[in-house]
Design a protein around this motif. Structure first.
Motif, PDB file in Angstrom:
ATOM      1  N   GLU A 189       0.817  -1.213   0.000  1.00  0.00           N
ATOM      2  CA  GLU A 189       0.000   0.000   0.000  1.00  0.00           C
ATOM      3  C   GLU A 189       0.853   1.267   0.000  1.00  0.00           C
ATOM      4  O   GLU A 189       0.625   2.174  -0.818  1.00  0.00           O
ATOM      5  CB  GLU A 189      -0.933   0.021   1.227  1.00  0.00           C
ATOM      6  CG  GLU A 189      -1.953  -1.083   1.240  1.00  0.00           C
ATOM      7  CD  GLU A 189      -1.488  -2.349   1.946  1.00  0.00           C
ATOM      8  OE1 GLU A 189      -2.325  -3.235   2.142  1.00  0.00           O
ATOM      9  OE2 GLU A 189      -0.290  -2.445   2.300  1.00  0.00           O
ATOM     10  N   ASP A 190       1.847   1.335   0.890  1.00  0.00           N
ATOM     11  CA  ASP A 190       2.683   2.546   0.975  1.00  0.00           C
ATOM     12  C   ASP A 190       3.483   2.770  -0.306  1.00  0.00           C
ATOM     13  O   ASP A 190       3.564   3.886  -0.809  1.00  0.00           O
ATOM     14  CB  ASP A 190       3.627   2.468   2.179  1.00  0.00           C
ATOM     15  CG  ASP A 190       2.892   2.596   3.500  1.00  0.00           C
ATOM     16  OD1 ASP A 190       2.056   3.510   3.626  1.00  0.00           O
ATOM     17  OD2 ASP A 190       3.139   1.780   4.410  1.00  0.00           O
ATOM     18  N   ILE A 215      -3.872   6.513   2.903  1.00  0.00           N
ATOM     19  CA  ILE A 215      -4.160   5.192   3.439  1.00  0.00           C
ATOM     20  C   ILE A 215      -4.701   5.412   4.843  1.00  0.00           C
ATOM     21  O   ILE A 215      -3.962   5.878   5.712  1.00  0.00           O
ATOM     22  CB  ILE A 215      -2.889   4.321   3.505  1.00  0.00           C
ATOM     23  CG1 ILE A 215      -2.262   4.162   2.120  1.00  0.00           C
ATOM     24  CG2 ILE A 215      -3.208   2.967   4.125  1.00  0.00           C
ATOM     25  CD1 ILE A 215      -0.864   3.574   2.146  1.00  0.00           C
ATOM     26  N   ARG A 264      -5.375   4.814   8.558  1.00  0.00           N
ATOM     27  CA  ARG A 264      -4.618   4.030   9.530  1.00  0.00           C
ATOM     28  C   ARG A 264      -5.313   4.050  10.883  1.00  0.00           C
ATOM     29  O   ARG A 264      -6.216   4.835  11.107  1.00  0.00           O
ATOM     30  CB  ARG A 264      -3.202   4.584   9.667  1.00  0.00           C
ATOM     31  CG  ARG A 264      -2.417   4.499   8.363  1.00  0.00           C
ATOM     32  CD  ARG A 264      -0.984   4.990   8.542  1.00  0.00           C
ATOM     33  NE  ARG A 264      -0.240   4.905   7.310  1.00  0.00           N
ATOM     34  CZ  ARG A 264       0.379   3.819   6.866  1.00  0.00           C
ATOM     35  NH1 ARG A 264       0.351   2.716   7.557  1.00  0.00           N
ATOM     36  NH2 ARG A 264       1.026   3.822   5.722  1.00  0.00           N
ATOM     37  N   ARG A 265      -4.843   3.183  11.765  1.00  0.00           N
ATOM     38  CA  ARG A 265      -5.362   3.140  13.132  1.00  0.00           C
ATOM     39  C   ARG A 265      -4.183   3.017  14.092  1.00  0.00           C
ATOM     40  O   ARG A 265      -3.151   2.435  13.753  1.00  0.00           O
ATOM     41  CB  ARG A 265      -6.309   1.950  13.312  1.00  0.00           C
ATOM     42  CG  ARG A 265      -5.613   0.623  13.137  1.00  0.00           C
ATOM     43  CD  ARG A 265      -6.523  -0.571  13.355  1.00  0.00           C
ATOM     44  NE  ARG A 265      -5.847  -1.769  12.862  1.00  0.00           N
ATOM     45  CZ  ARG A 265      -6.373  -2.618  12.016  1.00  0.00           C
ATOM     46  NH1 ARG A 265      -7.590  -2.449  11.567  1.00  0.00           N
ATOM     47  NH2 ARG A 265      -5.694  -3.669  11.614  1.00  0.00           N
ATOM     48  N   HIS A 266      -4.349   3.575  15.277  1.00  0.00           N
ATOM     49  CA  HIS A 266      -3.382   3.369  16.344  1.00  0.00           C
ATOM     50  C   HIS A 266      -3.867   2.196  17.184  1.00  0.00           C
ATOM     51  O   HIS A 266      -5.039   2.150  17.576  1.00  0.00           O
ATOM     52  CB  HIS A 266      -3.282   4.597  17.250  1.00  0.00           C
ATOM     53  CG  HIS A 266      -2.528   5.724  16.665  1.00  0.00           C
ATOM     54  ND1 HIS A 266      -2.663   7.015  17.079  1.00  0.00           N
ATOM     55  CD2 HIS A 266      -1.601   5.770  15.672  1.00  0.00           C
ATOM     56  CE1 HIS A 266      -1.878   7.807  16.387  1.00  0.00           C
ATOM     57  NE2 HIS A 266      -1.231   7.065  15.519  1.00  0.00           N
ATOM     58  N   ASP A 318       1.178   2.211  14.423  1.00  0.00           N
ATOM     59  CA  ASP A 318       0.253   2.488  13.323  1.00  0.00           C
ATOM     60  C   ASP A 318       0.041   1.216  12.516  1.00  0.00           C
ATOM     61  O   ASP A 318       1.011   0.515  12.212  1.00  0.00           O
ATOM     62  CB  ASP A 318       0.849   3.524  12.362  1.00  0.00           C
ATOM     63  CG  ASP A 318       0.501   4.934  12.746  1.00  0.00           C
ATOM     64  OD1 ASP A 318      -0.224   5.123  13.730  1.00  0.00           O
ATOM     65  OD2 ASP A 318       0.958   5.845  12.044  1.00  0.00           O
ATOM     66  N   GLU A 319      -1.206   0.945  12.164  1.00  0.00           N
ATOM     67  CA  GLU A 319      -1.525  -0.150  11.256  1.00  0.00           C
ATOM     68  C   GLU A 319      -2.461   0.384  10.185  1.00  0.00           C
ATOM     69  O   GLU A 319      -3.182   1.355  10.411  1.00  0.00           O
ATOM     70  CB  GLU A 319      -2.244  -1.286  11.993  1.00  0.00           C
ATOM     71  CG  GLU A 319      -1.383  -2.067  12.926  1.00  0.00           C
ATOM     72  CD  GLU A 319      -2.124  -3.232  13.582  1.00  0.00           C
ATOM     73  OE1 GLU A 319      -1.446  -4.035  14.227  1.00  0.00           O
ATOM     74  OE2 GLU A 319      -3.363  -3.335  13.444  1.00  0.00           O
ATOM     75  N   ILE A 320      -2.455  -0.282   9.053  1.00  0.00           N
ATOM     76  CA  ILE A 320      -3.370   0.093   7.974  1.00  0.00           C
ATOM     77  C   ILE A 320      -4.769  -0.372   8.350  1.00  0.00           C
ATOM     78  O   ILE A 320      -4.966  -1.524   8.734  1.00  0.00           O
ATOM     79  CB  ILE A 320      -2.897  -0.503   6.638  1.00  0.00           C
ATOM     80  CG1 ILE A 320      -1.562   0.134   6.246  1.00  0.00           C
ATOM     81  CG2 ILE A 320      -3.943  -0.308   5.553  1.00  0.00           C
ATOM     82  CD1 ILE A 320      -0.911  -0.467   5.032  1.00  0.00           C
ATOM     83  N   LEU A 321      -5.721   0.536   8.264  1.00  0.00           N
ATOM     84  CA  LEU A 321      -7.098   0.240   8.655  1.00  0.00           C
ATOM     85  C   LEU A 321      -7.763  -0.745   7.691  1.00  0.00           C
ATOM     86  O   LEU A 321      -8.460  -1.664   8.115  1.00  0.00           O
ATOM     87  CB  LEU A 321      -7.896   1.539   8.738  1.00  0.00           C
ATOM     88  CG  LEU A 321      -9.294   1.479   9.311  1.00  0.00           C
ATOM     89  CD1 LEU A 321      -9.299   0.930  10.731  1.00  0.00           C
ATOM     90  CD2 LEU A 321      -9.933   2.865   9.298  1.00  0.00           C
ATOM     91  N   PRO A 373      -6.357  -3.048   4.864  1.00  0.00           N
ATOM     92  CA  PRO A 373      -5.252  -3.566   4.046  1.00  0.00           C
ATOM     93  C   PRO A 373      -5.704  -3.846   2.614  1.00  0.00           C
ATOM     94  O   PRO A 373      -6.787  -4.371   2.377  1.00  0.00           O
ATOM     95  CB  PRO A 373      -4.868  -4.861   4.765  1.00  0.00           C
ATOM     96  CG  PRO A 373      -5.357  -4.676   6.170  1.00  0.00           C
ATOM     97  CD  PRO A 373      -6.601  -3.850   6.053  1.00  0.00           C
ATOM     98  N   VAL A 410      -6.102   9.077  10.589  1.00  0.00           N
ATOM     99  CA  VAL A 410      -5.580   8.108  11.552  1.00  0.00           C
ATOM    100  C   VAL A 410      -6.582   7.994  12.695  1.00  0.00           C
ATOM    101  O   VAL A 410      -6.862   8.979  13.373  1.00  0.00           O
ATOM    102  CB  VAL A 410      -4.200   8.530  12.096  1.00  0.00           C
ATOM    103  CG1 VAL A 410      -3.704   7.527  13.128  1.00  0.00           C
ATOM    104  CG2 VAL A 410      -3.188   8.670  10.975  1.00  0.00           C
TER     105      VAL A 410
END
Length: 170
Positions: free
Chosen positions: A12-13, A33, A35-37, A50-53, A55, A109
């Motif tokens: 994704e990035d 993109i 994201r979520r903490h 951080d993760e991709i909300l 994918p 985010v």
């Protein structure tokens, strides 16, 4: 209008950077993109990561989806604009866009929420889930995750969001 682009999961990035370099800025007003903490434990210490909300997906803001599709052909990665219906591209519904904006803010985010367990009920005291306890389907207190049900991309999805239970009242 917000549109969703399917990409290869894990890339994704990289794909976002290619899209930003190759696609004309007059066509894509914003590309990101969500994201979520969440909290992860490593070496006995909890850290916010951080993760991709979602994918495998990028989000773009454009007023010219047909032009975007033409430009995406130049990106040397798999990209597919979602929502095609009879050669017309369907943007995300306004209610989904508003929910994602409320959850993620200007930087897209979704932060950590904090809550308490009061008997059988969860009460969120702080964070993006405050006032939205009804959409929480399950909580994993050990992993500090809330499983939230929401409509995104025209489908009902269960999404993991960060939730720390700070206390349990009886």
């Amino acid at each position: 209008m917000w549109y969703v682009i399917q990409v290869v999961g894990g890339k994704e990035d990289e794909t976002l950077e290619l899209l930003r370099r190759i696609v004309d800025r007059s066509i894509v007003l914003e590309a990101f993109i969500p994201r979520r903490h969440v909290m992860h434990r490593r070496d006995g210490v909890w850290r916010t990561v951080d993760e991709i909300l979602f994918p495998g997906y990028l989000f773009v803001v454009t007023h010219d989806p047909e032009g975007l599709v033409r430009q995406l052909r130049r990106v040397p990665r798999f990209t597919r604009l979602l929502g095609e219906s009879n050669r017309k591209f369907v943007p995300l519904p306004a209610r989904e866009v508003e929910l994602l904006k409320e959850f993620g803010g200007p930087f897209h985010v979704v932060g950590m929420s904090q809550g308490v367990i009061d008997g059988d009920c969860i009460r969120i005291e702080k964070g993006p889930l405050k006032g939205r306890e009804a959409i929480i389907r399950k909580v994993d207190r050990h992993k500090r995750i809330a499983f939230v049900e929401m409509d995104v991309m025209g489908r009902r999805k269960t999404v993991k969001l960060g939730l720390e239970i700070v206390r349990k009242s009886s």
